[in-house]
Design an enzyme around this catalytic site. Sequence first.
Site, PDB file in Angstrom:
ATOM      1  N   PRO A   9       0.790  -1.228   0.000  1.00 16.83           N
ATOM      2  CA  PRO A   9       0.000   0.000   0.000  1.00 16.83           C
ATOM      3  C   PRO A   9       0.825   1.282   0.000  1.00 16.83           C
ATOM      4  CG  PRO A   9      -0.067  -1.041   2.161  1.00 16.83           C
ATOM      5  CD  PRO A   9       0.557  -2.029   1.210  1.00 16.83           C
ATOM      6  N   ASN A  10       0.343   2.216  -0.785  1.00 15.95           N
ATOM      7  CA  ASN A  10       0.873   3.582  -0.880  1.00 15.95           C
ATOM      8  C   ASN A  10       2.200   3.679  -1.637  1.00 15.95           C
ATOM      9  OD1 ASN A  10      -1.302   4.775   0.626  1.00 15.95           O
ATOM     10  ND2 ASN A  10      -0.411   3.807   2.433  1.00 15.95           N
ATOM     11  N   ARG A  17       5.385  11.171  -2.112  1.00 13.48           N
ATOM     12  CA  ARG A  17       5.071  10.794  -0.743  1.00 13.48           C
ATOM     13  C   ARG A  17       6.325  10.907   0.107  1.00 13.48           C
ATOM     14  NH1 ARG A  17       4.591   4.560   1.277  1.00 13.48           N
ATOM     15  NH2 ARG A  17       4.064   5.080   3.425  1.00 13.48           N
ATOM     16  N   ASN A  73       7.924  -5.770  -0.878  1.00 14.71           N
ATOM     17  CA  ASN A  73       7.871  -4.652   0.053  1.00 14.71           C
ATOM     18  C   ASN A  73       6.421  -4.590   0.532  1.00 14.71           C
ATOM     19  OD1 ASN A  73       7.807  -2.315   1.516  1.00 14.71           O
ATOM     20  ND2 ASN A  73       8.901  -1.073   0.003  1.00 14.71           N
ATOM     21  N   ALA A  76       3.152  -0.825   4.812  1.00 12.34           N
ATOM     22  CA  ALA A  76       2.605  -0.770   6.180  1.00 12.34           C
ATOM     23  C   ALA A  76       2.127  -2.133   6.680  1.00 12.34           C
ATOM     24  CB  ALA A  76       1.470   0.242   6.226  1.00 12.34           C
ATOM     25  N   HIS A  79       3.995  -4.391   9.322  1.00 18.41           N
ATOM     26  CA  HIS A  79       3.925  -4.229  10.770  1.00 18.41           C
ATOM     27  C   HIS A  79       2.631  -4.745  11.370  1.00 18.41           C
ATOM     28  CE1 HIS A  79       7.195  -1.662   9.576  1.00 18.41           C
ATOM     29  NE2 HIS A  79       6.378  -0.860   8.908  1.00 18.41           N
ATOM     30  N   GLU A  97      12.373  -9.707   1.831  1.00 19.46           N
ATOM     31  CA  GLU A  97      11.617  -8.494   2.149  1.00 19.46           C
ATOM     32  C   GLU A  97      12.514  -7.274   1.983  1.00 19.46           C
ATOM     33  OE1 GLU A  97       9.165  -8.629   5.695  1.00 19.46           O
ATOM     34  OE2 GLU A  97       9.941  -6.687   6.321  1.00 19.46           O
ATOM     35  N   HIS A  99      12.748  -2.811   2.141  1.00 15.27           N
ATOM     36  CA  HIS A  99      12.183  -1.510   2.511  1.00 15.27           C
ATOM     37  C   HIS A  99      13.107  -0.415   2.020  1.00 15.27           C
ATOM     38  CE1 HIS A  99       9.151  -3.354   5.001  1.00 15.27           C
ATOM     39  NE2 HIS A  99      10.089  -4.167   5.441  1.00 15.27           N
ATOM     40  N   LEU A 100      12.519   0.652   1.507  1.00 16.72           N
ATOM     41  CA  LEU A 100      13.302   1.811   1.090  1.00 16.72           C
ATOM     42  C   LEU A 100      13.990   2.449   2.294  1.00 16.72           C
ATOM     43  CD1 LEU A 100      10.427   3.116  -1.100  1.00 16.72           C
ATOM     44  CD2 LEU A 100      12.688   2.647  -2.033  1.00 16.72           C
ATOM     45  N   SER A 101      13.203   2.679   3.343  1.00 19.78           N
ATOM     46  CA  SER A 101      13.730   3.333   4.545  1.00 19.78           C
ATOM     47  C   SER A 101      14.255   2.283   5.517  1.00 19.78           C
ATOM     48  CB  SER A 101      12.610   4.149   5.206  1.00 19.78           C
ATOM     49  OG  SER A 101      11.551   3.297   5.620  1.00 19.78           O
ATOM     50  N   ARG A 106      13.219   4.222  12.580  1.00 18.31           N
ATOM     51  CA  ARG A 106      12.048   5.097  12.510  1.00 18.31           C
ATOM     52  C   ARG A 106      11.161   4.904  13.752  1.00 18.31           C
ATOM     53  NH1 ARG A 106       9.299   4.705   6.855  1.00 18.31           N
ATOM     54  NH2 ARG A 106       8.243   6.531   7.723  1.00 18.31           N
TER      55      ARG A 106
END
Length: 150
Positions: A9-10, A17, A73, A76, A79, A97, A99-101, A106
Amino acid sequence: MRILVLNGPNLNLLGRRDAGIYGSATLDDILSGLKAKAAELGVELECVQTNDEGELVTRIGQAAGKSDGILINPAAYTHTSVALRDALEACGVPAVEVHLSNIHAREEFRHRSLTAARCVGQISGFGADSYILGLEAIVRNLRARRGGKG
Ligand code: DQA
């Protein structure tokens, strides 16, 4: 060798974003870099982005027999989603898996991944390069399982 690339999502909003966190590249930019890497590695990609948790579960469930590996990826849902974790466990197709960040640097609620434990491993924090590194990782892992063939 066929790799299913799943984006949650997103991630369709990348480019506009939270550029400070996710960078200015769009998902199309990231996937065109990934396709170039796939060509270099001699593997085929099937790329799917969806905001729908159920669609991700369905795609993972259909992967056996169609895809040799999964690059995911889960965004959200990383989590929150027991359903995605169960799908990754049940499908029997090795996954990496990405993740960009760096999710561990975070907010605390992002530190936990429900899905990573059902993947071969996780790559987090390298921006678009997380996808390139993740593709290399899944391909190397699959080739090692096959004893270097394919
Ligand atoms: C993300 C990290 C997640 O915490 C977040 O919900 C995302 C993107 C990443 O690629 O850094 O949507 O998966």
